[in-house]
Design a protein around this motif. Structure first.
Motif: not given
Length: 560
Positions: A135, A176, A179-180, A189, A232, A527-528, A531
């Protein structure tokens, strides 16, 4: 002695906005250096270290001209793997420089260096560059401005000045880590804490953060190059008491039209002209607010900046602006439907009239079992019910060197399971997993119907295609009807883009010509969703003639 003779004789190096120039037959060679470093940065009254390019946030703006060649040396000084994508650059025969990690290159590892080398062939306008791994795009991004060739005017009145307006999102916590944690739990997220205009949110509750200021003179025309680098959120943009004339999107000229509100999805750019009023002073709010017309959580904050007329008294009030509602579908649709390609003699529209590949790609969200996730399930995303699995090596390297076992070229042309795509969500929301590509012969023509689905929740999806622009020949709500909807396709002046917002509970039809050999990513620019696996790739084979083959990989290509 003429000026060109002096240049040849002396080998003069001109320094313009940090960029070095050297002569080349079809354009200039321009050198940039990106030092990727951590820097402590304060936004929203919260200080944290972020990954930056040259210590800048937003990152430096790259300036070039049509047909120039860029050499960008990227030095990775941080602990993350890294790659840079030149969003919207066609990369003709230079797929190795496109940038998405594990698609066209292995990432640049910590303490390593890679030089991107590509030509801006036949392109001019507003684009962006950004990190294309993890991200990191949240802070590693900037503008890429391609000016017309020297002596070539814009197809609209020349502005007094040009300004870059970069839109983004900001998280108080480490992105990071956000998202992790989502990957670990299998849940969505956390949304961002603020939107940004040129790196600043403007004043928000409990935080008097100073916003950015755009200074203008009365009675002048200004070009605003508006870029959405957010992770997003699709965003509305407005300026109090000012109309905007839209003249370009995604580095392609459009038939000019006037509006008070524009919509920019992540990865999209919109260039507008504004005229400042002669004999006027004042401060006017520029506002950015989100668009979401489905029950999905987003950052509902409004970022503000100030359009400041030079000469305005220091005690002058700032004129506010009313932003559209979060679910202002009609505002978004009206803007998108107003876009038409210029289709002039100098800038013709070349939409393919016949297609060799007619594809229907359903896009949506699913749920797969997960023993270690919260509730025993993981949210995933898919195209044609296939959740993309990222490889361990570059797909382009596997394609070029015929390495087997990395991917298959059997990506389905149509959904694996047919259902009422925008009706009641089916009981089975599981997806298949795989690294599957769709193969195209060189110079073949392609139509893709991008169909949103009601799986879990319908939602607008900004879909980005690497390596090619495409024409948006149609869009609508509900399920695409091949017999009826194709009758309404615009084959005369459809807008040309590299990123298209697929309407919530609807569809968009795009056409392009596969005249660029290589492996080209297509994915949701939320981006979500990327992923979660809402992505695929086309592999375009070499042609037979000169200039129709992928160039060999550079000697310093990063290794996995």
């Amino acid at each position: 002695m003429g000026s060109s003779s002096w240049i040849r004789l002396l080998g003069v190096v001109l320094l313009v906005v940090g960029c070095q120039f050297a002569e080349k037959a079809q354009g200039m060679i321009r050198h940039y250096k990106f030092n990727v470093v951590m820097k402590e940065t304060k936004r929203l009254c919260w200080s944290k270290p972020i990954v930056t390019v040259n210590g800048q946030f937003p990152g430096p703006t790259i300036y070039a001209r049509e047909d120039d060649t860029l050499l960008v040396k990227v030095v990775n000084h941080v602990s993350y793997n890294l790659s840079i994508h030149w969003h919207g650059v066609r990369q003709l025969r230079t797929c190795w420089s496109d940038g998405p990690a594990y698609i066209t290159q292995c990432p640049i590892q910590p303490s390593r260096v890679y030089t991107y080398n590509f030509t801006l062939a036949g392109q001019r306008g507003t684009l962006l560059w950004h990190a294309h791994i993890l991200w990191l795009r949240s802070t590693v991004h900037g503008a890429l401005i391609i000016l017309p060739k020297l002596g070539v005017p814009y197809p609209f009145p020349s502005p007094h000045r040009e300004k870059v307006v970069l839109l983004a999102e900001w998280w108080k916590s480490d992105v990071e880590a956000v998202i992790n944690e989502a990957i670990r739990s299998g849940l969505p997220p956390n949304v961002s804490d603020s939107h940004l205009i040129n790196g600043h949110p403007g004043p928000v509750p409990s935080c008097p953060e100073r916003g950015s200021t755009l200074k203008v003179k009365p009675g002048k025309a200004y070009m605003l190059r508006i870029i959405n680098a957010a992770l997003n959120d699709e965003l509305f943009f407005k300026i109090a008491c000012h109309k905007m004339m839209v003249v370009e999107v995604d580095a392609t000229y459009v038939k000019p039209f006037t509006t008070d509100t524009i919509l920019v999805a992540p990865g999209q750019t919109t260039t507008v002209l504004i005229n400042t009023t002669d004999g006027t002073s004042g401060n006017y709010v520029m506002a950015v607010s989100p668009f979401m017309d489905s029950p999905v959580s987003v950052d509902n904050s409004t970022a503000t900046a100030v359009l400041h007329y030079i000469g305005t008294p220091s005690n002058a009030t700032t004129v506010p602006v009313e932003t559209p509602p979060l679910d202002a579908t009609s505002v978004a649709t009206n803007f998108s439907n107003s876009l038409r390609s210029l289709n002039s003699r100098k800038h013709p529209t070349k939409v393919p009239m016949q297609v060799d590949h007619s594809l229907l790609f359903t896009i949506g969200i699913g749920v797969n079992p997960c023993k270690t996730c919260t509730g025993g399930a993981r949210i995933v995303a898919d195209i044609n019910n296939v959740t993309f699995v990222m490889p361990k090596v570059s797909l382009l390297d596997a394609h070029y060197h015929n390495i087997t076992g990395v991917f298959t070229d059997d990506f389905p042309a149509h959904p694996l399971t047919k259902f009422n795509y925008t009706g009641t969500s089916p009981l089975n929301t599981q997806t298949e997993r795989g690294t599957r590509l769709y193969r195209l012969a060189y110079n073949s023509t392609v139509q893709v119907i991008l169909q949103d689905t009601s799986m879990i929740a319908p939602e607008t999806h900004p879909i980005h295609l690497h390596g090619s622009n495409f024409y948006v020949v149609g869009s609508g709500v509900g399920n695409f009807d091949e017999g009826e909807d194709e009758k309404g396709f615009n084959m005369v002046d459809p807008v040309e883009r590299n990123t298209i917002g697929v309407p919530t509970g609807g569809w968009a039809a795009i056409r392009f010509r596969a005249d660029n050999p290589g492996v080209w990513f297509m994915h949701c620019h939320l981006e979500v969703h990327t992923t979660w696996g809402l992505k695929m790739a086309f592999v375009v084979d070499d042609g037979d003639g000169p200039g129709e083959t992928l160039l060999p990989p550079p000697f310093n290509l990063p290794a996995c």
